[in-house]
Design a protein around this motif. Structure first.
Motif, PDB file in Angstrom:
ATOM      1  N   LYS A  60       0.786  -1.362   0.053  1.00 40.14           N
ATOM      2  CA  LYS A  60       0.019  -0.137   0.056  1.00 40.14           C
ATOM      3  C   LYS A  60       0.740   1.382   0.010  1.00 40.14           C
ATOM      4  O   LYS A  60       2.117   1.233   0.093  1.00 40.14           O
ATOM      5  N   CYS A  70       1.793   2.239   4.133  1.00 35.29           N
ATOM      6  CA  CYS A  70       2.209   1.525   4.926  1.00 35.29           C
ATOM      7  C   CYS A  70       2.569   0.118   4.229  1.00 35.29           C
ATOM      8  O   CYS A  70       2.579   0.102   2.870  1.00 35.29           O
ATOM      9  N   CYS A 101       1.098  -2.917   4.206  1.00 30.22           N
ATOM     10  CA  CYS A 101       0.154  -3.941   3.810  1.00 30.22           C
ATOM     11  C   CYS A 101       0.030  -4.347   2.448  1.00 30.22           C
ATOM     12  O   CYS A 101       0.189  -3.550   1.380  1.00 30.22           O
ATOM     13  N   VAL A 106      -4.568  -5.334   6.663  1.00 31.99           N
ATOM     14  CA  VAL A 106      -4.686  -4.298   7.355  1.00 31.99           C
ATOM     15  C   VAL A 106      -3.682  -4.136   8.577  1.00 31.99           C
ATOM     16  O   VAL A 106      -3.315  -4.993   8.742  1.00 31.99           O
ATOM     17  N   CYS A 107      -3.329  -2.795   8.842  1.00 34.53           N
ATOM     18  CA  CYS A 107      -2.780  -2.584  10.068  1.00 34.53           C
ATOM     19  C   CYS A 107      -2.985  -1.190  10.582  1.00 34.53           C
ATOM     20  O   CYS A 107      -4.053  -0.694  10.050  1.00 34.53           O
ATOM     21  N   CYS A 153      -3.621   1.776   8.052  1.00 38.69           N
ATOM     22  CA  CYS A 153      -4.434   2.012   6.986  1.00 38.69           C
ATOM     23  C   CYS A 153      -5.876   1.970   7.799  1.00 38.69           C
ATOM     24  O   CYS A 153      -6.802   2.228   7.256  1.00 38.69           O
TER      25      CYS A 153
HETATM   26 ZN    ZN Z   1      -1.581  -1.202   6.488  1.00 33.79          ZN
END
Ligand code: ZN
Ligand code: ADP
Ligand code: MG
Length: 475
Positions: free
Chosen positions: A22, A25, A27, A39-40, A43
């Motif tokens: 992404k 980030c 991911c 996801v993290c 995001c």
């Molecule tokens: Zn992320």
């Protein structure tokens, strides 16, 4: 009544950049993962999480700019675009407002034999939002797509018809695929288009009030949405009404556009500089490096196909419909002294198979490798085989995976160019079919076709049809 008016159209195209991770980030961006697994905290917009810019995304955005002849900004910066909607957990989207990465480019199109350039106002970077999934039980949210890198390509209001809009999108899409920026799959959402349209009286210079049709998801639907909206606005005006700036959606089922909401303006988004990311400069040497890596674009390939390979403009346009097909053709064309014949064989015998392969799998797994296509062109060009044998060979290559020359050798498929031999076969056919030749002499042209067909059958399709025809006519 519509002849009095012209459409003024500008398109905003969102394209997902083809990066592994992404934009802010690390991911992964892969399509089709289970909901909310990519996801993290960044995001998901959790408090305190900070974005870091994906260098690859910037490079791809610059590529897009160079491929569409834009100027690349020396200084660029991100801004926050604030709006509240559940698909965006931060309640703002990181985008670019004042200092877009690319600007003042253009794409050349041709409609009804007329060339025209559609200006590109700007290309800026931004992040995608999540996806809302509505069901009977309620609405669910998948944040996997949140933070996927996007570019938004904003055109000048230079487009005047649905045909021009479709030509622009088709060419833009090709350019971006060739440049390796994105796979531009409108069916998978990696390319999306908003249509801005207003109408004005022919010859007027001021632009009318526009509506914006959001997220139309195929090029054909963009055409339909434009045709409908053009008529709708004219009807409103003709009835003494007023076109309001509003956001509409196109309904594929009824082919109409429907009001969603009054249009928001830039002020509604309270743009301000993104404090968590610093503005940055793109060096001249970086831009040159990306320029050098840029693969050859469709327009230049079309030119080369005409100049070097003797391929017609129409055929070149079909072959360049996809970069993988163009690459395949070029390999073959450079491996034979008969590149135009390679193009002909590709177009008549292989194009539908290649197109399916590209559309369905986004890869090319040709039943005839490019080196074999080159060999087929050479065999045909040197009159070793005729066109019906070329067709046969293509089926045999697919079945046996052997080169065409080997197949010609193995099955004795070489064309018969020996005039005496062909004349003997023709004689034999005439002796066996006296009625046919009488019919022919009495003016029945179909009888000639029947005789030629019988000679071809006797020679297992190997007789040189030109020589045979010549002998027949001079009998
Ligand atoms: Zn992320
Ligand atoms: P917004 O941010 O509201 O989407 P922009 O100024 O960025 O607005 O313009 C978006 C698109 O609308 C551009 O492609 C532009 O060419 C087009 N556009 C602007 N004004 C008009 C108009 N009066 N008629 C048709 N298209 C327009
Ligand atoms: Mg817009």
């Amino acid at each position: 009544m519509t002849e009095k008016y012209e459409a003024v159209i500008g398109l905003e195209v969102h394209v997902e950049l083809d990066t592994a991770s992404k934009v802010f980030c690390s991911c992964p961006t892969d399509f089709g993962a289970l909901p909310n697994t990519n996801v993290c905290p960044v995001c998901m917009g959790l408090p305190g999480a900070l974005p870091t810019l994906n260098r690859r995304a910037v490079e791809l955005a610059i590529r897009a700019g160079l491929a569409t002849e834009c100027e690349i900004a020396r200084y660029t910066r991100f801004d926050r675009k604030n709006y509240f909607y559940p698909d965006l957990p931060k309640a703002y989207q990181i985008s670019q407002f004042e200092y877009p990465l690319c600007s003042r480019g253009g794409v050349d199109i041709e409609v009804d034999g007329k060339q025209k350039r559609i200006g590109i106002t700007r290309i800026h970077m931004e992040e995608d939002a999540g996806k809302l999934i509505h069901s009977e039980d309620g609405t669910m949210i998948d944040y996997n797509r949140c933070g996927v890198p996007l570019i938004e390509i904003v055109s000048e209001p230079d487009i005047r018809s649905s045909a021009e809009a479709k030509a622009y999108l088709t060419e833009l899409r090709k350019i971006l695929i060739y440049a390796g920026v994105s796979d531009c799959r409108m069916d998978k959402g990696s390319m999306r288009c908003d249509v801005n349209l207003s109408v004005r009286l022919n010859g007027a210079s001021a632009m009318g009030e526009r509506t914006e049709i959001k997220n139309v998801n195929s090029i054909a639907f963009v055409g339909k949405a434009i045709d409908y909206e053009f008529q709708r606005q004219i009807a409103v005006i003709e009835q003494g009404g007023e076109v309001f700036p509003e956001t509409r959606r196109f309904d594929e089922a009824d082919g109409k556009t429907h009001l969603m909401r009054r249009k928001e303006s830039a002020a509604d988004y309270r743009f301000f500089p993104e404090p968590d990311l610093v503005g940055f400069e793109v060096g001249e040497d970086k831009i040159s490096e990306i320029k050098r890596e840029l693969p050859m674009l469709p327009a230049e390939r079309r030119r080369i196909y005409g100049e070097q390979f003797g391929v017609s403009a129409t055929d070149a346009n079909i072959i360049t419909s996809h970069v993988l097909i163009a690459d395949y053709f070029e390999k073959a064309a450079r491996a034979t002294v008969y590149p135009r014949l390679a193009a002909n064989i590709l177009l008549t015998e292989l194009m539908s198979e290649l197109t399916d392969s590209v559309n369905e799998k986004n890869t090319l797994e040709p039943s005839v490798p490019s080196s074999y296509l080159a060999e087929l062109a050479t065999l045909y060009g040197e009159q070793t085989v005729n066109s019906s044998t070329v067709k046969k060979l293509i089926k045999m290559i697919a079945a046996e995976g052997v080169s065409p020359s080997e197949l010609v050798e193995k099955y004795g498929l070489a064309q018969i160019n020996d005039g005496e031999y062909i004349a003997c076969e023709l004689d034999a056919v005439i002796k066996e079919n006296p009625k046919l030749i009488t019919d022919y002499r009495n003016g029945k042209l179909a009888a000639k076709k029947a005789i030629i067909g019988k000679v071809m059958a006797r020679t297992a399709g190997r007789a040189n049809p030109l020589i045979l025809n010549d002998i027949f006519d001079n009998m």
